[in-house]
Design a protein around this motif. Sequence first.
Motif, PDB file in Angstrom:
ATOM      1  N   ASN A 287       0.830  -1.214   0.000  1.00 36.57           N
ATOM      2  CA  ASN A 287       0.000   0.000   0.000  1.00 36.57           C
ATOM      3  C   ASN A 287       0.861   1.258   0.000  1.00 36.57           C
ATOM      4  O   ASN A 287       0.340   2.373  -0.037  1.00 36.57           O
TER       5      ASN A 287
ATOM      6  N   SER B 299      -5.843  -5.777   2.302  1.00 40.33           N
ATOM      7  CA  SER B 299      -6.300  -4.440   2.678  1.00 40.33           C
ATOM      8  C   SER B 299      -6.530  -4.414   4.181  1.00 40.33           C
ATOM      9  O   SER B 299      -6.854  -5.445   4.786  1.00 40.33           O
TER      10      SER B 299
ATOM     11  N   SER C  10      -8.461   3.551   5.443  1.00 37.12           N
ATOM     12  CA  SER C  10      -8.396   2.238   4.804  1.00 37.12           C
ATOM     13  C   SER C  10      -7.360   2.251   3.677  1.00 37.12           C
ATOM     14  O   SER C  10      -7.267   3.225   2.910  1.00 37.12           O
TER      15      SER C  10
ATOM     16  N   ASN D 144      -5.440  -0.246   0.552  1.00 31.52           N
ATOM     17  CA  ASN D 144      -5.395  -1.455  -0.263  1.00 31.52           C
ATOM     18  C   ASN D 144      -3.996  -1.635  -0.835  1.00 31.52           C
ATOM     19  O   ASN D 144      -3.313  -0.659  -1.140  1.00 31.52           O
TER      20      ASN D 144
END
Length: 476
Positions: A117, A178, A199, A201
């Motif tokens: 990420n 994620s 958040s 991913n």
Amino acid sequence: MKKLKLFLFVSISLSILMSCQEDIDDSITNVNELADQNAIKDFIWKGLNIFYVYKSDSPDLADNRFETTPEYVDFLSSIDSPVDFFYSLLAEQDRFSFIVTDFVTLEQNLQGISLSNGMKFGLVRFTNTETVFGYVRYIVPGSPADVAGIERGVIFNRIDGVTFTPTTDFNLLLSQPSYTIGLAEFQGDNLVALDQEISLNKIQLTENPILEHNVLDVDGQKVGYLMYNNFRSNFNSELNSVFANFSAEGITDLVLDLRYNSGGSIETAKDLSSMITGQFSGEVFARQIYNENFEPTELVFDNQISTDEPINSLNLSRVYVLTTTSSASASELVINALNPYINVIQIGTNTAGKFEGSVTLYDSPDFGREDVSLEHTYAIQPLILKIANKEGFTGFFDGLEPDIQQREIFSQLGVLGDPQETLLNVALREISPGFERPAFQEKQSISPGVLIGESQMNAPAFQRMYIDLNAVPSRK
């Protein structure tokens, strides 16, 4: 370490389903399980028997260990898993050799390609407390973390609602494609959770190890700054271009920031050292010491990179190097190899203590990538050499000690490349004693806590220093 090895095995095993298996046979997803397990273990044993630097400390790798072929076959059959078999053969002092079940993933990782990420962080436990938190070191440009607006200095203390403790299973939390981080902040001496979550991913990213480079005006002196995060040979031309710019700008000093650099290519470490200097072309850079099957070899300062481009050298007589416990292997090699030649001023904390080099061995007639077996996707990355500087100094298990001790201040990390950032500021005040000191350093000179993990710790190339198999000398 065992937990990290287990996670490495599991995570890379899972990646088989998503990577090279389709190239071998679209209908087979368990190719390694269907392969002849003893044949895989035979490849492992023979590779270690020839190349492993600690062969003499592993009795089962001795040339005369087996008197008959049936005895050898029984030995191969004594441990079912090739992974367990590999680790059973390693010497006690070996912290870094490893095996992978998908060599394509390893090859990509060594080139800076990984599922990520883009948030690079450290995990810290406050001294004598149960408080554990993560701090963002830097963000890969263009990554999901960059798009999400995360910056260096962000503090978080939970993932998917799980608050960190000293017993948290970070392998499990970080292996997910994620996850959501929960932010926190320092309020005085306390860490306080915030009602804010982000958040993230993972995508396939290629990280350029050259994160930051600029020329600073320090009381009338031109000082080059380079934040370099891995020794990756596929970025050597870009690195050389950075030094061309430094030369054109006429810098008089260089601050080399290796604080998060866990290592990489030995050849690239040599090239970088030749860029910093240039006046020692042809002289011994370092000595590579193998097991009894190979004669030691010498690396020399060069005037060309791997693409045959002339090296842009600065001919410096001193360099300032920023380090932490995350500075490992090839980072330590640069410091150790330059020490006999120029004044290396190391600023920060002790390095990791990694002075061995490894190589990727495949199941092929000569252990190279060509003609590799299509029956399975295992490869091994054993330590095959110890590396010493021209004076013979090696074996620094406790790391290289800095000339000037200075920890990062987690509550005031600052901006990388900014003259007021803690570690860089110390270097600039060494270059120019009258240079301004940040006000917060007067109040807090060190940060409490110990590093217990980092974002790259489960990557195959983490803290590795490696050479190409073609660079290994011929066997005696």
